[in-house]
Design an enzyme around this catalytic site. Structure first.
Site, PDB file in Angstrom:
ATOM      1  N   SER A 148       0.833  -1.197   0.000  1.00 32.60           N
ATOM      2  CA  SER A 148       0.000   0.000   0.000  1.00 32.60           C
ATOM      3  C   SER A 148       0.873   1.255   0.000  1.00 32.60           C
ATOM      4  O   SER A 148       1.632   1.483  -0.947  1.00 32.60           O
ATOM      5  CB  SER A 148      -0.967  -0.037   1.184  1.00 32.60           C
ATOM      6  OG  SER A 148      -1.992   0.916   1.047  1.00 32.60           O
ATOM      7  N   ASP A 224     -10.071  -5.535  -3.618  1.00 36.18           N
ATOM      8  CA  ASP A 224      -9.522  -4.497  -2.743  1.00 36.18           C
ATOM      9  C   ASP A 224     -10.463  -3.289  -2.749  1.00 36.18           C
ATOM     10  O   ASP A 224     -10.750  -2.708  -3.804  1.00 36.18           O
ATOM     11  CB  ASP A 224      -8.144  -4.094  -3.285  1.00 36.18           C
ATOM     12  CG  ASP A 224      -7.348  -3.223  -2.340  1.00 36.18           C
ATOM     13  OD1 ASP A 224      -7.951  -2.342  -1.709  1.00 36.18           O
ATOM     14  OD2 ASP A 224      -6.122  -3.407  -2.261  1.00 36.18           O
ATOM     15  N   HIS A 257      -7.322  -6.029   0.565  1.00 31.27           N
ATOM     16  CA  HIS A 257      -6.155  -5.206   0.885  1.00 31.27           C
ATOM     17  C   HIS A 257      -5.414  -5.701   2.129  1.00 31.27           C
ATOM     18  O   HIS A 257      -4.457  -5.083   2.557  1.00 31.27           O
ATOM     19  CB  HIS A 257      -6.621  -3.760   1.125  1.00 31.27           C
ATOM     20  CG  HIS A 257      -5.551  -2.719   0.993  1.00 31.27           C
ATOM     21  ND1 HIS A 257      -5.027  -2.353  -0.226  1.00 31.27           N
ATOM     22  CD2 HIS A 257      -4.913  -1.946   1.918  1.00 31.27           C
ATOM     23  CE1 HIS A 257      -4.124  -1.393  -0.047  1.00 31.27           C
ATOM     24  NE2 HIS A 257      -4.033  -1.140   1.246  1.00 31.27           N
TER      25      HIS A 257
END
Length: 278
Positions: A148, A224, A257
């Site tokens: 991320s 995600d 995620h």
């Protein structure tokens, strides 16, 4: 240099350890974790994979949740995971989760009050490797990876410094931060409203102009919840097509995620880096 051991845990024949040290780059105490594989016990020096974590994370998330130690032990790879920002009572902060402590975005801030401490780019590129290589039985062979916000950081560091890294990988990276809410908010605060400064920290813009390449692997979950608004992997793919960059981008159906996603494919990433680390 003063370095303090905070914890030690044996894992797959090696050792996971946490350390604290005073950082010149950041002007505060910093914590990092290192996994030393069992090969170091016989006097062998091993290469290092640097892992950069995402928003709200510390050095602990990856080491405890990703399940990376088993394969790192097999391959003879050390893993170093720094914290995600400077921290402390005198360090600037914000009430929101995506700015301030825990959200350093791996940039060198130019704007007050952030520029006093928020120089994570310099810390990860220079200070931390110099410390690790002077204290631990490791070589100067480095690769870098992240998730991320940390995937953004890993890509940017490798793209801007291809001579320093053998390979780069990322899970769910923020690929085009100049065009997403997370990036716009952080870059405005840390770098100012002049968006020309932002391009130095945007992986898609850097990849489009790249002339020296580092092998790159990216995994993105199709489920995600940040995919459409924040991550923009299509921008990275387009950039790679323009420059001919050696990027492999996997889209994983059903994955989100979380660290469930990372744990599912971390072995593939470690073996990818193992191909390039001596």
């Amino acid at each position: 240099m003063t370095i303090e051991n905070l914890s030690s845990n044996k894992s797959f024949g090696g050792w996971h350890k946490q350390y604290s040290h005073p950082s010149d780059s950041l002007g505060c105490a910093m914590r990092f974790a290192i996994y030393l594989p069992p090969q170091v016990a016989s006097g062998q020096k091993v290469p290092v994979l640097y892992w950069l974590s995402g928003l709200t994370c510390t050095d602990e998330n990856f080491m405890q949740k990703a399940g990376a130690h088993r394969v790192a032990a097999e391959l003879g790879l050390a893993i170093v995971a720094p914290d995600t920002s400077p921290r402390g009572d005198g360090v600037a902060d914000d009430d929101s989760y995506d700015l301030g402590q825990g959200a350093g975005f791996y940039v060198n801030a130019t704007e007050s009050p952030w520029n006093r401490h928020y120089r994570m780019y310099d810390y990860v590129l220079n200070e931390l490797p110099a410390l690790v290589e002077s204290v631990f039985p490791v070589t100067d062979q480095r690769s870098i990876a992240g998730h991320s916000m940390g995937g953004h950081g890993a890509l940017v560091l490798a793209l801007r410094n291809p001579e320093r890294y053998q390979s780069v990988s990322a899970f769910s990276p923020i690929c085009n931060p100049v065009n997403c809410p997370w990036g716009k908010k952080a870059f405005t605060a840390y770098l100012g409203k002049e968006s020309a400064r932002w391009a130095n920290y945007d992986a898609s813009l850097l990849m489009r102009e790249a002339r020296q390449f580092v092998p790159a692997l990216v995994d993105q979950g199709e489920a995600d919840n940040f995919l459409a608004e924040q991550l923009h992997p299509e921008a990275l793919e387009s950039a790679a097509a323009i420059s001919g960059y050696p990027l492999k981008l996997n889209r994983r159906e059903g994955y989100d995620h979380s660290y469930y996603f990372i744990a599912s494919f971390i072995e593939e990433h470690l073996r990818f880096h193992g191909l390039y680390l001596e």
